[in-house]
Write an enzyme that holds these catalytic residues in place. Structure first.
Site, PDB file in Angstrom:
ATOM      1  N   SER A 159      28.796 -29.804  71.201  1.00 49.74           N
ATOM      2  CA  SER A 159      28.444 -31.091  70.520  1.00 49.74           C
ATOM      3  C   SER A 159      29.078 -32.542  70.728  1.00 49.74           C
ATOM      4  CB  SER A 159      27.944 -30.592  69.121  1.00 49.74           C
ATOM      5  OG  SER A 159      27.699 -32.078  68.806  1.00 49.74           O
TER       6      SER A 159
ATOM      7  N   TYR B  79      29.799 -28.082  60.676  1.00 52.83           N
ATOM      8  CA  TYR B  79      28.764 -28.207  61.897  1.00 52.83           C
ATOM      9  C   TYR B  79      30.145 -28.579  62.661  1.00 52.83           C
ATOM     10  CZ  TYR B  79      25.702 -29.533  65.809  1.00 52.83           C
ATOM     11  OH  TYR B  79      24.951 -29.668  66.932  1.00 52.83           O
TER      12      TYR B  79
HETATM   13  P1  NAP Z   1      17.484 -25.492  68.658  1.00 53.54           P
HETATM   14  O1  NAP Z   1      16.034 -24.639  69.331  1.00 53.54           O
HETATM   15  O2  NAP Z   1      17.881 -24.650  66.931  1.00 53.54           O
HETATM   16  O3  NAP Z   1      18.430 -23.453  69.459  1.00 53.54           O
HETATM   17  C1  NAP Z   1      19.553 -22.792  68.631  1.00 53.54           C
HETATM   18  C2  NAP Z   1      18.970 -21.234  68.706  1.00 53.54           C
HETATM   19  O4  NAP Z   1      19.955 -20.501  68.101  1.00 53.54           O
HETATM   20  C3  NAP Z   1      17.375 -21.239  67.516  1.00 53.54           C
HETATM   21  O5  NAP Z   1      16.822 -19.911  68.825  1.00 53.54           O
HETATM   22  C4  NAP Z   1      17.843 -20.707  66.744  1.00 53.54           C
HETATM   23  O6  NAP Z   1      17.305 -19.348  66.439  1.00 53.54           O
HETATM   24  C5  NAP Z   1      19.663 -19.435  67.645  1.00 53.54           C
HETATM   25  N1  NAP Z   1      19.850 -19.031  66.501  1.00 53.54           N
HETATM   26  C6  NAP Z   1      20.522 -19.089  65.111  1.00 53.54           C
HETATM   27  N2  NAP Z   1      21.172 -18.202  64.756  1.00 53.54           N
HETATM   28  C7  NAP Z   1      21.911 -18.040  65.173  1.00 53.54           C
HETATM   29  C8  NAP Z   1      22.054 -16.656  65.634  1.00 53.54           C
HETATM   30  N3  NAP Z   1      22.557 -16.202  64.306  1.00 53.54           N
HETATM   31  N4  NAP Z   1      21.952 -15.429  66.896  1.00 53.54           N
HETATM   32  C9  NAP Z   1      21.210 -15.841  67.857  1.00 53.54           C
HETATM   33  N5  NAP Z   1      20.490 -16.964  68.016  1.00 53.54           N
HETATM   34  C10 NAP Z   1      20.800 -17.727  66.527  1.00 53.54           C
HETATM   35  O7  NAP Z   1      18.525 -25.695  69.160  1.00 53.54           O
HETATM   36  P2  NAP Z   1      19.136 -26.842  70.170  1.00 53.54           P
HETATM   37  O8  NAP Z   1      18.629 -28.118  70.052  1.00 53.54           O
HETATM   38  O9  NAP Z   1      18.588 -26.723  71.624  1.00 53.54           O
HETATM   39  O10 NAP Z   1      20.427 -26.458  70.063  1.00 53.54           O
HETATM   40  C11 NAP Z   1      20.851 -25.667  71.436  1.00 53.54           C
HETATM   41  C12 NAP Z   1      22.653 -25.954  70.699  1.00 53.54           C
HETATM   42  O11 NAP Z   1      22.953 -26.824  71.249  1.00 53.54           O
HETATM   43  C13 NAP Z   1      23.021 -25.315  69.495  1.00 53.54           C
HETATM   44  O12 NAP Z   1      24.316 -24.503  69.504  1.00 53.54           O
HETATM   45  C14 NAP Z   1      22.934 -26.924  68.913  1.00 53.54           C
HETATM   46  O13 NAP Z   1      24.183 -27.241  68.043  1.00 53.54           O
HETATM   47  C15 NAP Z   1      23.764 -27.747  70.285  1.00 53.54           C
HETATM   48  N6  NAP Z   1      23.115 -29.211  70.248  1.00 53.54           N
HETATM   49  C16 NAP Z   1      22.048 -29.589  70.018  1.00 53.54           C
HETATM   50  C17 NAP Z   1      21.811 -31.460  70.040  1.00 53.54           C
HETATM   51  C18 NAP Z   1      20.426 -31.649  69.581  1.00 53.54           C
HETATM   52  O14 NAP Z   1      20.341 -33.116  69.448  1.00 53.54           O
HETATM   53  N7  NAP Z   1      19.424 -31.077  69.892  1.00 53.54           N
HETATM   54  C19 NAP Z   1      23.377 -32.005  70.105  1.00 53.54           C
HETATM   55  C20 NAP Z   1      23.879 -31.380  70.605  1.00 53.54           C
HETATM   56  C21 NAP Z   1      24.415 -30.278  70.588  1.00 53.54           C
HETATM   57  P3  NAP Z   1      16.232 -19.597  65.140  1.00 53.54           P
HETATM   58  O15 NAP Z   1      14.832 -19.954  65.551  1.00 53.54           O
HETATM   59  O16 NAP Z   1      16.386 -18.666  64.151  1.00 53.54           O
HETATM   60  O17 NAP Z   1      16.638 -20.565  64.408  1.00 53.54           O
END
Ligand code: NAP
Length: 245
Positions: free
Chosen positions: A140, A153
């Site tokens: 991130s 985080y």
């Molecule tokens: P997201 O939809 O919340 O994706 C995260 C996924 O990880 C969810 O499906 C969540 O499951 C799952 N998860 C949580 N704990 C877990 C575990 N212990 N084992 C396996 N899976 C688990 O959010 P996203 O925005 O697509 O984010 C994806 C990645 O991109 C993350 O690493 C995030 O930090 C990174 N990121 C996102 C952004 C942004 O602006 N969106 C920016 C920078 C970085 P649940 O459905 O149960 O929660």
């Protein structure tokens, strides 16, 4: 079909960036392993992929913070598809608290998913992955600049870059490339549910909000043969957000 016959594991694949990545690789012919802690979400994600005509999909209910579950996911991917080529360490979570309110458990929770999960997948991928493989860690921009309330985080995502650096060196000898992507603000529930964003503590310029597909595109490049000389890279994909004064 850029990834025909190749097998990809995507963690955190039930929605957001993970599901967009699965759709992208399915459209390029890959065998898809969706790994997530959320079984209901996984079933829905598999149904969505099948609706678009993708048959080569296997789901693995996997808590990435549990080493045995990670090992089983890697074994299951190889048992189902015969090989493992790409791992995307995308699962992640955030918590929002002032440092003086954070607990030891908060830190273990975030570090165990956002950092240890990637370590476990790297370890078992190094043991089982085909030569020519690729691991992509989703960090991130919080690894570089951050806001209040997200210390664990930001620390986990910075440490994930360090893991990328170490693993890229050790992976090179095995013919495995390890790279990281630093997404900026991406249009998923994780962004809009963020209390810092809701409260205006983290300001989001709407021109700098990307789509999950923007990250999937960068993952596709890093996983492809076109990136065969890209090793240990940390690719910021943020629409230029961090460059602004
Ligand atoms: P997201 O939809 O919340 O994706 C995260 C996924 O990880 C969810 O499906 C969540 O499951 C799952 N998860 C949580 N704990 C877990 C575990 N212990 N084992 C396996 N899976 C688990 O959010 P996203 O925005 O697509 O984010 C994806 C990645 O991109 C993350 O690493 C995030 O930090 C990174 N990121 C996102 C952004 C942004 O602006 N969106 C920016 C920078 C970085 P649940 O459905 O149960 O929660």
């Amino acid at each position: 079909m850029k990834f025909q016959g190749k097998t990809i594991i995507i963690t955190g694949a039930s929605g957001g960036i993970g599901l967009a990545t699965a759709k992208k690789f399915a459209s390029e012919g890959a065998n898809i392993v969706l790994a997530d802690i959320n079984l209901e979400g996984l079933n829905k994600a598999r149904d969505q992929l099948k609706e678009t005509g993708s048959e080569k999909v296997w789901i693995s209910r996997c808590d990435v913070s549990q080493e045995k579950e990670v090992e089983s996911t890697i074994t299951g991917a190889i048992d189902n598809f015969g090989r493992l080529d790409i791992v995307v360490n995308n699962a992640g979570l955030m918590i929002f608290k002032k440092i003086e309110e954070q607990t030891e458990n908060d830190w273990y929770r975030v570090l165990s998913v956002d950092l240890l999960g990637a370590f476990f997948f790297t370890k078992y991928a190094f043991l089982r992955m085909s030569k020519g493989g690729s691991i992509i860690n989703i960090s991130s921009i919080h690894a570089i600049e951050t806001t209040p309330m997200v210390a664990c985080y930001a620390a986990a995502k910075a440490a994930l870059l360090s893991l990328t650096r170490s693993a890229s060196m050790e992976g090179k000898a095995k013919g495995i490339r390890v790279n990281a992507i630093l997404p900026g603000a991406i249009d998923t529930p994780m962004l809009w549910d963020n209390p810092n964003v809701k409260a205006g503590i983290e300001k989001i310029d709407i021109d700098s909000v990307g789509k999950p597909g923007d990250i999937a595109g960068a993952i596709s490049f890093l996983a492809s043969d076109e990136a065969e000389f890209v090793q240990g890279a940390m690719l910021r994909v943020d629409g230029g957000r961090l460059s602004k004064l």
